[in-house]
Design a protein around this motif. Structure first.
Motif, mmCIF file in Angstrom:
data_model
loop_
_atom_site.group_PDB
_atom_site.id
_atom_site.type_symbol
_atom_site.label_atom_id
_atom_site.label_comp_id
_atom_site.label_asym_id
_atom_site.label_seq_id
_atom_site.Cartn_x
_atom_site.Cartn_y
_atom_site.Cartn_z
ATOM 1 N N ASN A 175 0.869 -0.960 -0.181
ATOM 2 C CA ASN A 175 -0.081 0.262 -0.041
ATOM 3 C C ASN A 175 1.326 1.287 -0.404
ATOM 4 O O ASN A 175 0.730 2.051 0.545
ATOM 5 C CB ASN A 175 -0.898 0.044 1.542
ATOM 6 N N ASP B 275 -0.443 -7.013 -2.943
ATOM 7 C CA ASP B 275 -1.551 -7.108 -4.367
ATOM 8 C C ASP B 275 -0.451 -9.337 -4.336
ATOM 9 O O ASP B 275 0.343 -9.155 -4.650
ATOM 10 C CB ASP B 275 -0.539 -6.440 -5.309
ATOM 11 N N GLU C 74 -6.606 -12.423 -3.367
ATOM 12 C CA GLU C 74 -5.908 -11.091 -3.967
ATOM 13 C C GLU C 74 -5.479 -10.739 -3.262
ATOM 14 O O GLU C 74 -3.987 -9.107 -4.208
ATOM 15 C CB GLU C 74 -7.005 -10.815 -5.536
ATOM 16 N N ASP C 75 -6.053 -10.011 -2.152
ATOM 17 C CA ASP C 75 -5.375 -8.982 -1.583
ATOM 18 C C ASP C 75 -5.599 -9.258 -0.378
ATOM 19 O O ASP C 75 -5.861 -8.621 0.337
ATOM 20 C CB ASP C 75 -6.163 -7.709 -2.004
ATOM 21 N N ASN D 195 -1.251 -4.152 3.192
ATOM 22 C CA ASN D 195 -1.874 -5.087 1.632
ATOM 23 C C ASN D 195 -0.689 -5.450 0.917
ATOM 24 O O ASN D 195 -0.240 -4.405 0.410
ATOM 25 C CB ASN D 195 -3.064 -4.305 1.235
#
Length: 461
Positions: A388, A421, A442-443, A419
């Motif tokens: 992030n 990716d 995914e996240d 977070n």
């Protein structure tokens, strides 16, 4: 008149071409050298961890025999390579302190009597080899003590000022004098001395002190001669990429500087990411970097790892085991050594509390059991992961065909929610330090405490 203009044009074009050629030679030396690596590291270096041995301070006796008792413990930790600081007699003229500097060499073919005898050292090397470990000697090629044996037998080996006097290579190094590599006989004598330790003592490599202070063509010549005896591992105490033409590994001084500056607030994790990218760009794939949080220089002159890195010590030690490169452990780190060892005098390490031994053992096991973390071409590539955009967070993936290791670090004094990716890294992983199973979607959000880290491991057959 037309002919004159034509000649002028031709001369100008030649001048431009010469300037361009000079520009290429000067400013792309590192790139050229990156592609000219002449030697390959021995296969046994593929996943090694190096341990620096400070014989003088290791035990109250400060001898080879006393150190020998620690070999089973170091083997149990998983140590592969023992790098011995110089084991030669130390100069007495212009000596610093009561015992002098290891790096003031009086005789390249002799043993410091304070450490023991030639037999003691041969016995020690034999036991190290029997345990499946390797031996590196610290080699000081740039300078000697003022009373080195060569000053009497071969004074022409040394640099001299306009008065014909010996002088130090650096003003502050007042206990040593500069060697002159323009002298071809010096080169032969130095190579002969290095070969002596390989032939007679069966050492497995050299850590070459102040390697940039010696011409590259000498190191290439020396390596060629040494390789005729046996394959060796060569480490340069310098960070310049061009040295990989002769050496297998160079010091990661740049990483050390970034790590020292992060706790001070002068740099952050973004600088670590940029460092990783710069290494990929400037160093050969099979050119190892030596990563460390401390060593004899840092400890004695810049401060202990706890002074410099504070609460980030553990995180940085994990970082040097998971990023690309060979990790180094310095004598006493297993105890949480929190004092600056005196460099020129006796200052014994105490081994009554090995509070960090299990920590380092677990890091060594992590490296050895995950091929993604192996060294150079034997290990995995490295890929920075998107998070992030917090400049105090770095996350990256090391991967091979059957192995992935994800490292996430919070290099700040604050709690962080991160977070990651996970588009390219979906799947189930094990948290190496807790054993917890984590399914990356995914996240995925990770919560990290100040100076915290998470290492995730995934293996497939």
């Amino acid at each position: 008149m037309l002919t004159n203009y034509k000649n002028l044009f031709q001369k100008t074009l030649i001048l431009i071409l010469l300037i361009q050629l000079l520009f290429v030679n000067v400013f792309s030396q590192d790139k050229i050298s990156k592609d000219k690596k002449l030697f390959s590291a021995p296969e046994w270096t593929k996943n090694v961890v190096i341990y620096e041995v400070n014989v003088r301070q290791y035990t109250p006796e400060g001898t080879f025999k006393a150190f020998e008792k620690h070999l089973p413990r170091l083997k149990q930790m998983g140590i592969d390579v023992l790098w011995f600081m110089p084991i030669h007699p130390i100069g007495e003229q212009n000596r610093k302190g009561t015992l002098g500097s290891y790096y003031s060499i009086k005789d390249y073919k002799a043993i410091n009597p304070e450490f023991g005898t030639e037999k003691d050292f041969k016995d020690l090397i034999k036991k190290i080899h029997e345990l499946g470990m390797y031996v590196m000697l610290d080699w000081v090629g740039n300078h000697t003590s003022w009373d080195n044996v060569w000053t009497k037998t071969n004074p022409e080996f040394f640099s001299k000022n306009e008065k014909g006097e010996f002088y130090p290579p650096v003003a502050d190094w007042s206990d040593v004098i500069d060697l002159n590599y323009d002298n071809q006989e010096l080169r032969k004598a130095m190579i002969d001395a290095m070969k002596y330790w390989v032939k007679e003592f069966d050492v497995d490599g050299f850590r070459c002190d102040f390697a940039v202070g010696v011409p590259l063509d000498f190191w290439i010549e020396a390596r060629k001669e040494l390789e005729k005896i046996k394959p060796l591992f060569m480490l340069a105490e310098a960070s310049e990429p061009y040295l990989h033409e002769a050496f297998d590994a160079t010091y990661n001084w740049q990483l050390k500087d970034v790590m020292n500056n992060i706790p001070k607030g002068k740099m952050n994790a973004k600088d670590l990411a940029n460092h990783i990218l710069n290494e990929i760009k400037n160093y050969p794939v099979d050119g190892y970097r030596l990563n460390f949080t401390t060593n004899h220089d840092e400890n004695s002159w810049s401060g202990t790892e706890f002074e410099r890195l504070g609460n980030a010590v553990d995180a940085f030690n994990v970082f040097i085991f998971t990023t690309k490169g060979i990790p180094l452990i310095y004598s006493g780190q297993e105890t949480g050594l929190n004092k600056r060892l005196r460099f020129f005098d006796k200052d014994t390490i105490f081994w009554n509390d090995l509070k960090y031994e299990e920590f380092f053992s677990s890091l060594i096991k992590l490296k050895k059991e995950n091929k993604a973390l192996w060294n150079g071409k034997y290990g995995g590539d490295i890929k920075l992961l998107k998070n992030n955009n917090d400049e105090s967070i770095i996350s990256f993936l090391r991967y091979t065909e059957n192995n992935k290791v994800i490292s996430i670090f919070n290099f700040s004094p604050e709690n962080k929610s991160v977070n990651i990716d996970c588009e390219d890294i979906k799947g189930t992983y094990k948290n190496y330090f807790t054993g917890e199973s984590i399914n990356l979607t995914e996240d995925y959000t990770f919560n990290l405490k100040p100076w915290d880290y998470i290492i995730l491991v995934k293996k497939s057959r």
